[in-house]
Design a protein around this motif. Structure first.
Motif, short mmCIF file in Angstrom:
data_model
loop_
_atom_site.label_atom_id
_atom_site.label_comp_id
_atom_site.label_asym_id
_atom_site.label_seq_id
_atom_site.Cartn_x
_atom_site.Cartn_y
_atom_site.Cartn_z
N ALA A 39 49.09 45.39 34.04
CA ALA A 39 49.48 44.09 34.60
C ALA A 39 48.26 43.27 35.01
N ALA A 40 47.19 43.98 35.37
CA ALA A 40 45.98 43.28 35.80
C ALA A 40 45.43 42.36 34.71
N TYR A 41 45.67 42.75 33.46
CA TYR A 41 45.05 42.01 32.35
C TYR A 41 45.69 40.64 32.14
N ARG A 42 46.78 40.39 32.82
CA ARG A 42 47.36 39.04 32.76
C ARG A 42 46.56 38.09 33.63
N HIS A 43 45.73 38.64 34.52
CA HIS A 43 45.03 37.79 35.49
C HIS A 43 43.52 37.91 35.41
N TYR A 44 43.05 39.07 34.96
CA TYR A 44 41.61 39.25 34.75
C TYR A 44 41.39 39.88 33.39
N ALA A 45 40.47 39.32 32.64
CA ALA A 45 40.28 39.77 31.27
C ALA A 45 39.75 41.19 31.20
N SER A 46 39.11 41.64 32.25
CA SER A 46 38.55 42.98 32.24
C SER A 46 38.25 43.40 33.68
N ARG A 47 37.95 44.64 33.84
CA ARG A 47 37.54 45.13 35.14
C ARG A 47 36.36 44.33 35.65
N ASP A 48 35.47 43.97 34.75
CA ASP A 48 34.28 43.23 35.16
C ASP A 48 34.63 41.85 35.71
N GLN A 49 35.63 41.21 35.12
CA GLN A 49 36.05 39.90 35.63
C GLN A 49 36.59 40.02 37.05
N LEU A 50 37.32 41.09 37.29
CA LEU A 50 37.80 41.33 38.65
C LEU A 50 36.63 41.52 39.60
N LEU A 51 35.65 42.30 39.14
CA LEU A 51 34.47 42.54 39.97
C LEU A 51 33.74 41.24 40.28
N GLN A 52 33.66 40.36 39.30
CA GLN A 52 33.02 39.07 39.53
C GLN A 52 33.74 38.29 40.64
N ALA A 53 35.05 38.34 40.58
CA ALA A 53 35.83 37.63 41.60
C ALA A 53 35.57 38.23 42.97
N VAL A 54 35.49 39.55 43.03
CA VAL A 54 35.20 40.22 44.29
C VAL A 54 33.81 39.81 44.78
N ARG A 55 32.87 39.74 43.86
CA ARG A 55 31.52 39.34 44.22
C ARG A 55 31.50 37.96 44.84
N SER A 56 32.21 37.05 44.22
CA SER A 56 32.26 35.70 44.77
C SER A 56 32.82 35.71 46.18
N ALA A 57 33.84 36.50 46.39
CA ALA A 57 34.44 36.59 47.72
C ALA A 57 33.43 37.17 48.71
N ALA A 58 32.68 38.16 48.28
CA ALA A 58 31.68 38.78 49.15
C ALA A 58 30.60 37.77 49.51
N MET A 59 30.21 37.00 48.51
CA MET A 59 29.18 35.98 48.74
C MET A 59 29.69 34.94 49.74
#
Lengths: 215, 215
Positions: free
Chosen positions: B54-74
């Motif tokens: 289901a995650a792939y409907r919202h993030y193209a890959s695990r890495d894309q999710l990680l990028q989003a998390v990174r932005s939030a951390a920043m």
DNA sequence: AAATATACTGGACAGTGTCCACATGGAGGT
DNA sequence: ACCTCCATGTGGACACTGTCCAGTATATTT
């Protein structure tokens, strides 16, 4: 041709000979491109031409192998710093020489970070009490690890009368912070996109700041 | 009891409602303890009460999710810096206030790194052109990301006549290097074992060095 | 030569990211 | 009110990882 990634040297003896060393070498190679995450146990065994489980006779876990690779990376950093120190001409006044020593440590540090980003990131990938008993695996030819090389340079500054003794305590933390931070920002931070020439210039300014800020 | 890690809220509608946000929140939580490597897609979906794919409907890959998390951390880092800036009393001379601003940026940075090491390491885990067009995902309430907050503090130093304009160019690299490097050494480097009090002291000395070394 | 210890092999398991085909049901048009 | 579309979530699979357990081949010791 079977595959591009064929690395197994087709050993015919049952024993490998020096598997531990082979795994470490493969691990270092993996870390060189790809950093710590690229150090994968199965790939290392593949390159050594051995079945995955064979690694467990020499390293208790993938993490133990990574630790060994880290030590090797740290030693390589020490060697790079030593090389920079060795290139110093000794003619001048002690004060100038001491200053140049500190600069050389910083320059060697930064050069290594740029030349071998994978190894550099691996060296600092995981907690490590660098203070503790110095182990030779992390040291260069002089027997000193990078942190100790920095300390020696600072000692020389004190001996030469450049750095007041009361400022000596904890000075390595200041110098290390500035140089390490700059290295991190360069190899995978906001300064990644700068040209080598720009990096060189800013790197020297960082060292200027350390010199001025420490005394 | 089935398991300690039961997090699925037993959704009964077919659609989740806001899965993207739920995955991001789970990812941030994973990063908080465990850093970037702990952000694992399947675990995030588990916590969201949804099947892995289901995650792939919202993030193209695990890495894309990680990028989003990174932005939030920043963004969280930016908020921490803003909080430190907001706590400044404004009474004094402009020069003092400007100096205090730079210090506040550094202090906020270091406090965040200590308070949220997982998020901090995540924020800087992967290359990122922080220079480029500022995106709001990485910014705090002021709309500025950490790098820009630092730049603003330095501008204030110039305006107050503390920092000569010709020294302004690239000054953020110097300040950032020192503070970032110190943070790295503290959260998973040789300074890891120091007490919070010692860290506070040395941290202030790092900021002293920046102040002296930059001007 | 026999026994033992050491180094390597073989097969397995749980966990991961990701691909494919399929099921579901809410939104919009008729 | 119905029907169709299609974004969203499901199910099953694959290759890959680290690691465990049991076996096998060889070097070393007795």
């Amino acid at each position: 041709m079977p595959s591009v990634k064929t690395r197994a040297p087709k050993r015919n003896t049952y024993r490998h000979g020096d598997l531990r060393q082979a795994l470490l070498a493969a691990g270092v190679e993996l870390a060189r491109n790809g950093g710590p995450d690229a150090v994968v146990l199965r790939e290392a065994t593949r390159r050594a031409g051995v079945v995955p489980n064979a690694a467990y006779r020499h390293y208790a876990s993938r993490d133990q192998l990574l630790q060994a690779v880290r030590s090797a990376a740290m030693a390589a950093l020490a060697v790079a710093i030593e090389a920079e120190l060795a290139g110093l001409r000794r003619g001048r006044k002690p004060a100038d020489f001491a200053r140049a020593s500190l600069r050389a440590v910083g320059t060697g540090y930064l050069r290594f970070a740029q030349a071998e980003p994978g190894l550099f990131r691996t060296a600092f990938s995981v907690p490590d009490a660098l203070q503790g008993a110095p182990v030779p695996e992390k040291s260069g030819n002089s027997g000193l690890n990078p942190f100790q090389l920095l300390g020696a340079a600072l000692d020389r500054l004190v001996d030469a009368g450049v750095l007041p003794p009361q400022r000596r305590l904890g000075a390595e933390y200041l110098a290390w912070s500035a140089v390490h931070g700059f290295a991190m920002l360069v190899i995978d931070g906001p300064l990644r996109s700068l040209s080598p020439a720009q990096i060189e210039v800013i790197g020297q300014r960082v060292l200027d700041m350390v010199e001025k800020g420490i005394e």
